[in-house]
Design an enzyme around this catalytic site. Sequence first.
Site, mmCIF file in Angstrom:
data_model
loop_
_atom_site.group_PDB
_atom_site.id
_atom_site.type_symbol
_atom_site.label_atom_id
_atom_site.label_comp_id
_atom_site.label_asym_id
_atom_site.label_seq_id
_atom_site.Cartn_x
_atom_site.Cartn_y
_atom_site.Cartn_z
ATOM 1 N N ARG A 137 0.835 -1.218 0.000
ATOM 2 C CA ARG A 137 0.000 0.000 0.000
ATOM 3 C C ARG A 137 0.863 1.259 0.000
ATOM 4 N NH1 ARG A 137 -4.013 -3.067 -1.716
ATOM 5 N NH2 ARG A 137 -4.463 -4.724 -0.248
ATOM 6 N N ASN A 174 2.935 -7.716 7.707
ATOM 7 C CA ASN A 174 2.976 -9.043 7.079
ATOM 8 C C ASN A 174 4.466 -9.396 7.019
ATOM 9 O OD1 ASN A 174 0.203 -9.152 6.648
ATOM 10 N ND2 ASN A 174 0.356 -8.102 4.682
ATOM 11 N N GLU A 255 -5.491 -12.520 8.269
ATOM 12 C CA GLU A 255 -5.209 -12.567 6.827
ATOM 13 C C GLU A 255 -4.088 -13.550 6.498
ATOM 14 O OE1 GLU A 255 -4.674 -8.377 5.732
ATOM 15 O OE2 GLU A 255 -6.826 -8.242 5.377
ATOM 16 N N ARG A 288 -1.552 -6.408 17.297
ATOM 17 C CA ARG A 288 -2.654 -5.826 16.516
ATOM 18 C C ARG A 288 -3.985 -6.553 16.726
ATOM 19 N NH1 ARG A 288 -2.126 -5.525 10.838
ATOM 20 N NH2 ARG A 288 -2.585 -3.341 10.554
ATOM 21 N N ARG A 299 -18.012 -8.672 9.888
ATOM 22 C CA ARG A 299 -16.587 -8.415 10.094
ATOM 23 C C ARG A 299 -16.354 -7.277 11.087
ATOM 24 N NH1 ARG A 299 -12.338 -6.766 5.260
ATOM 25 N NH2 ARG A 299 -10.791 -5.815 6.629
ATOM 26 N N LYS A 323 -7.022 -0.545 14.780
ATOM 27 C CA LYS A 323 -7.280 0.424 13.699
ATOM 28 C C LYS A 323 -8.392 1.370 14.144
ATOM 29 C CE LYS A 323 -5.696 -2.345 9.814
ATOM 30 N NZ LYS A 323 -5.889 -2.805 8.434
ATOM 31 N N ASP A 328 -11.661 -1.401 8.116
ATOM 32 C CA ASP A 328 -10.293 -1.312 7.577
ATOM 33 C C ASP A 328 -10.015 0.028 6.896
ATOM 34 O OD1 ASP A 328 -7.770 -1.881 6.733
ATOM 35 O OD2 ASP A 328 -8.337 -3.361 5.224
ATOM 36 N N GLU A 356 -4.391 4.159 1.251
ATOM 37 C CA GLU A 356 -4.815 2.912 0.601
ATOM 38 C C GLU A 356 -6.235 3.025 0.052
ATOM 39 O OE1 GLU A 356 -4.705 -0.577 3.129
ATOM 40 O OE2 GLU A 356 -5.818 -1.780 1.677
ATOM 41 N N HIS A 466 -16.233 0.061 1.723
ATOM 42 C CA HIS A 466 -15.574 -1.071 1.058
ATOM 43 C C HIS A 466 -16.202 -1.485 -0.269
ATOM 44 C CE1 HIS A 466 -12.156 -3.525 1.204
ATOM 45 N NE2 HIS A 466 -12.081 -3.641 2.506
ATOM 46 N N TRP A 489 -14.740 -10.298 1.327
ATOM 47 C CA TRP A 489 -13.809 -9.609 0.429
ATOM 48 C C TRP A 489 -14.539 -9.086 -0.817
ATOM 49 C CZ3 TRP A 489 -8.739 -13.118 0.690
ATOM 50 C CH2 TRP A 489 -8.121 -12.876 1.930
HETATM 51 C C1 GCV Z 1 -0.508 -5.080 5.718
HETATM 52 C C2 GCV Z 1 -5.647 -4.394 4.780
HETATM 53 C C3 GCV Z 1 -4.670 -4.079 3.695
HETATM 54 C C4 GCV Z 1 -3.460 -4.991 3.747
HETATM 55 C C5 GCV Z 1 -2.835 -4.846 5.148
HETATM 56 C C6 GCV Z 1 -3.879 -5.207 6.179
HETATM 57 C C7 GCV Z 1 -3.355 -5.019 7.594
HETATM 58 O O1 GCV Z 1 -6.239 -5.623 4.570
HETATM 59 O O2 GCV Z 1 -5.315 -4.174 2.457
HETATM 60 O O3 GCV Z 1 -2.563 -4.608 2.751
HETATM 61 O O4 GCV Z 1 -1.706 -5.681 5.278
HETATM 62 O O5 GCV Z 1 -4.991 -4.364 6.026
HETATM 63 O O6 GCV Z 1 -3.546 -3.935 8.103
HETATM 64 O O7 GCV Z 1 -2.775 -5.934 8.141
#
Ligand code: GCV
Length: 654
Positions: A137, A174, A255, A288, A299, A323, A328, A356, A466, A489
């Site tokens: 992103r 990630n 994820e 997180r 969700r 968050k 998201d 993003e 979304h 999704w």
């Molecule tokens: C780093 C969303 C984003 C992902 C991101 C994820 C997260 O799904 O699209 O790119 O991954 O959030 O915050 O872990």
Amino acid sequence: MKSFFYSLMTTILLTVATTVSAEDGSALWLRFGTQGQSDVTGVKCTAMDELKQHWQGGPVVLKKQKKIAKDGFSITTKGGKTFIEASNDAGLLYGAFHLLRLQQTGKDVSNLHINEKPFFDLRILNHWDNPNGTVERGFAGKSIFQYPDAEKMKYYARANASIGINGTVLNNVNAKPEALSTENLQKVKQIAEWLRPYGIRTYLSVNFASPIKLGGLDTADPLNPQVVDWWKKKVAEIYQLIPDFGGFLVKANSEGEPGPCDFGRTHAEGANMMADILRKHGGIVMWRAFVYNPQSKDRAKQAYEEFMPLEGQFHDNVIIQVKNGPVDFQPREPYSPLFTAAQKTPVMVEFQITQEYLGAANHLVFLAPMWREFFSYVQPQKLRAMAGVANIGTDTNWCGHHFAQANWYAFGRLAWDPTLTTEYIADEWLRQTFSNDERLVRPMTQVMAESHEACVNYMMPLGLHHIFAGGHHYGPEPWYDVPGIRRDWTPQYYHRADSIGLGFDRTRKGSNAVEQYPASLSARLNDINTCPEEFLAWFHHVSWNHKMKSGRTFWDELCHKYDLGVHQTRQFLTSWDNMKPFVDAQRFDEVQRKLRIQTRDAVWWRDACLLYFQQFSKLPIPNDVEHPIHNLDEMMRYKINISMYENPAYGYDK
Ligand code: GCV
């Protein structure tokens, strides 16, 4: 005659050159111009270097004063001298940058009596940078940490210190196990050394399965003694190299990332294991709460459902990083109910500075209003810290869009003082980044202040969320679907358009997500007549004919909001066009080009969404709304082929 002509031309050229000199944005807001020449005495530290180089006023004395809070400072004028006092070097540095900011923004610095201290102890950037140099992103080129050099790192550190940022997580949540390899730790050590003089501690995201993937063990069970031992040794290795290492950021069981639940353990057991090891070195764990699985009916409820039963179980050096919203980083979300529900669990907010879901590095969207809106619901006192997903890359101007720098800036300023207003921050940033000329500052402050609402209007007004294209999240695809894909999704999961109306029913009759909010707010949200209209389709399945406060039906209001967003962006472009006399040529052209992209993208969003939803409402687009040129089929065929690691070179071009 000839000589008169030449002297006239020379005068004109000189005037232009002195008012707007060539710039490319690489200096960010640290455009100090001519070198300082002042007398700076007292504590020898980074603050002294900065002032010696850039301060153009009278003598400054730097002093240590134990009574001042950590990282805080005072600035006082006495006997013709300016005294900056602080209890630590970082405080002196923040004081120095504060003084320089006053100079840059044209303030009177002759009689100062200032006392400041940061609201949050931890003001931290999260970089989603990968070892191969891509940035998840990221819309501003490659990772600045792939091939770091002293000069770039110093500038990065100075920029952060100038707005009070004191921590940085160098790699993507990630996380690859290699983040903890000895080779990478050597690199981290070097980066930490460059950042340390500016009061910035270094942190890493870690992969929970590292003991397996890097250590060769057959489990990463957090209660297994061999696993614990592996982490102990790894942490000891880190602190030997980086004595002030800050700690770990962990994305677990989310994820597809590994986590303690893979071994039958809870998030608390996983986080505590790491925290206990880090504690003796002074490190922390930021764990997180971004978790969700496809089985859930909603969700938006999941972080709360998974973390509330763990209340009181996390050790004291764990902070749950949540968050701002429950889904998201959407253009607009209600706050995540975990913030008000958690009483015994320390929580911190994660904002996303990188855009993003807000037009990437093509759209001018100032995020301070969005973050201020969050703080109007969640008291900053409830939070331990503030994290922001960085929008920084190797692009010359660091952030891809000159105005995206303002979001990095605003993040730091709000982490220092969450009560600063949008206008105050925009004004301050514009003066330093472009000019103190009121003819620029006033109209552009207005543009910045309005820009977030405008983006919500042309992308997802009235609580929609979304409805992005799958994958890159840049353009509209409320129709996006792929056989076999997880329902959460797909946009349909969120917008639920049908012949009756639009929106996700999260009331007591629906998923009951409203229940997760404090009683009085919950009741307000639950009732379609008291729910704030900006969240209507977030909490309600709103009938097309529902009467809005404006007197319009919901459908008509939706059309008007989308159209308003388009007109607002056109107005932004006009405002910027008028800025030509006050801005250097390169930055003027680059921003103008981006604004042109944004105005076309806004049309793309409006037309695609209205044509798509019209299939369900079966109602006409009101006459006073600009009508789409293309039909829905044409809109659906339009695709931009980009990955999640890049900014589209241009947007909608039909
Ligand atoms: C780093 C969303 C984003 C992902 C991101 C994820 C997260 O799904 O699209 O790119 O991954 O959030 O915050 O872990």
